[in-house]
Scaffold this active site. Sequence first.
Site, short mmCIF file in Angstrom:
data_model
loop_
_atom_site.label_atom_id
_atom_site.label_comp_id
_atom_site.label_asym_id
_atom_site.label_seq_id
_atom_site.Cartn_x
_atom_site.Cartn_y
_atom_site.Cartn_z
N ASP A 1 -0.68 6.34 -5.84
CA ASP A 1 -1.76 7.33 -6.00
C ASP A 1 -1.30 8.41 -6.97
O ASP A 1 -0.29 9.07 -6.74
CB ASP A 1 -2.08 7.97 -4.65
CG ASP A 1 -2.58 6.95 -3.64
OD1 ASP A 1 -3.70 6.47 -3.81
OD2 ASP A 1 -1.83 6.66 -2.68
N HIS B 1 -0.67 10.88 -2.00
CA HIS B 1 -2.01 10.42 -1.60
C HIS B 1 -2.98 11.57 -1.35
O HIS B 1 -4.08 11.61 -1.91
CB HIS B 1 -1.93 9.54 -0.35
CG HIS B 1 -3.28 9.10 0.13
ND1 HIS B 1 -4.01 9.82 1.06
CD2 HIS B 1 -4.03 8.03 -0.21
CE1 HIS B 1 -5.16 9.21 1.26
NE2 HIS B 1 -5.20 8.12 0.52
N HIS C 1 0.82 -1.21 0.00
CA HIS C 1 0.00 0.00 0.00
C HIS C 1 0.86 1.26 0.00
O HIS C 1 1.59 1.53 0.95
CB HIS C 1 -0.89 -0.03 1.25
CG HIS C 1 -1.83 1.11 1.38
ND1 HIS C 1 -1.88 1.91 2.49
CD2 HIS C 1 -2.78 1.57 0.53
CE1 HIS C 1 -2.82 2.81 2.35
NE2 HIS C 1 -3.37 2.65 1.16
N ARG C 2 0.79 2.03 -1.10
CA ARG C 2 1.63 3.23 -1.28
C ARG C 2 3.10 2.85 -1.17
O ARG C 2 3.93 3.62 -0.68
CB ARG C 2 1.27 4.31 -0.26
CG ARG C 2 -0.22 4.64 -0.19
CD ARG C 2 -0.55 5.65 0.91
NE ARG C 2 -1.98 5.64 1.21
CZ ARG C 2 -2.54 6.28 2.23
NH1 ARG C 2 -1.79 6.99 3.06
NH2 ARG C 2 -3.85 6.22 2.44
N GLU D 1 1.10 -0.38 -4.83
CA GLU D 1 -0.03 0.52 -5.07
C GLU D 1 0.45 1.96 -5.01
O GLU D 1 1.25 2.32 -4.13
CB GLU D 1 -1.13 0.28 -4.03
CG GLU D 1 -2.42 1.05 -4.28
CD GLU D 1 -2.57 2.29 -3.39
OE1 GLU D 1 -3.55 3.03 -3.58
OE2 GLU D 1 -1.69 2.52 -2.52
N ASP E 1 0.07 -2.17 4.50
CA ASP E 1 1.27 -1.37 4.76
C ASP E 1 2.45 -2.27 5.10
O ASP E 1 3.61 -1.84 5.06
CB ASP E 1 1.03 -0.42 5.94
CG ASP E 1 0.03 0.68 5.63
OD1 ASP E 1 -0.33 0.85 4.44
OD2 ASP E 1 -0.39 1.38 6.57
N GLU F 1 -3.90 3.99 -8.59
CA GLU F 1 -5.14 4.65 -8.19
C GLU F 1 -5.20 6.06 -8.75
O GLU F 1 -4.28 6.87 -8.54
CB GLU F 1 -5.27 4.71 -6.66
CG GLU F 1 -6.58 5.41 -6.26
CD GLU F 1 -6.84 5.46 -4.77
OE1 GLU F 1 -7.73 6.24 -4.36
OE2 GLU F 1 -6.17 4.73 -4.02
N LYS G 1 -6.39 9.28 -8.08
CA LYS G 1 -6.80 9.93 -6.83
C LYS G 1 -7.55 11.23 -7.13
O LYS G 1 -7.02 12.12 -7.78
CB LYS G 1 -5.56 10.21 -5.97
CG LYS G 1 -5.84 10.92 -4.66
CD LYS G 1 -6.72 10.10 -3.74
CE LYS G 1 -6.07 8.83 -3.28
NZ LYS G 1 -6.90 8.09 -2.28
#
Length: 282
Positions: free
Chosen positions: A71, A84, A42-43, A69, A269, A143, A145
């Site tokens: 954003d 993000h 995640h990120r 992932e 995470d 993503e 955003k």
Amino acid sequence: MKRTGIVFSIICVAMSMFAMPVMAAKGEVSMREQQQIVNVAHRGASAHAPENTMAAFHKGVEMKADYVEIDVQMTKDGELVLIHDTTVDRTTDGTGKVSDYTLEEIRQLDAGSWFGEEFSGEKVPTFEEMLDAFRGKTGILVELKAPELYPGIEEKVAEALKERNMDHTANGKIVIQSFNHESVKKSKELLPELPHAVLAGMSWADVSMEELNEFASYADYFNPNMNIVTPELVDMVHTAGLEIYPYTSRSQEQAYHLFDLNVDGIVTDYPEHVYHHPVKNQ
């Protein structure tokens, strides 16, 4: 006594030879079970490095996540950057909206010191920079955003992927997702060969079969907040022909829980948690 000892040793060796394949097979099943859960950093591996930075992406790859992932947003001068929040306040030493910065200005910000001194000087990466560094090395879950703030962002993302011949399913793992489902539809029209995902917050806890079937007309994944995931929801998502990657797991217990719910992937995470889940049917 010696003869008896020798016979006993031969029997033990023979037994161990027969047992070894069984043990190996059990280990192989365990590995297959683990690999069934897709591991999404995640990120980037954001528990270990500042989110949405090259350091976090490298860490995610180092930790063998299946996907990283990211954003994507747009600067004042129309450049794609990875961050993000729609403001720079939380994750940089700047203030204000992402859209108020030019690329040159946003690249002057420190995007790492807030997380730890050792990350001082980390920059806000560009989308193209990330693609060039990680294409072919990991899956990338992109993503879009707040795309409603950035008219034309779908076209710019599609253009960057097409320029690198990354708009074909055979050329690697790229998935596009957004909470803005109209944006997902638009992206699917621009990139028909790439899989897409609809993101779903808490308000989608009562999603209907009809709605899931509608999502399945243009998306391949239904990726919800993990707090709304139930066995019934997972079954419905699978019945609609979709896969489900809930977000965001931040503890080993949460990863275990999602694993038990038979989800297809886990956005986390902590990529290491997804490799440490218990093996089913053992």
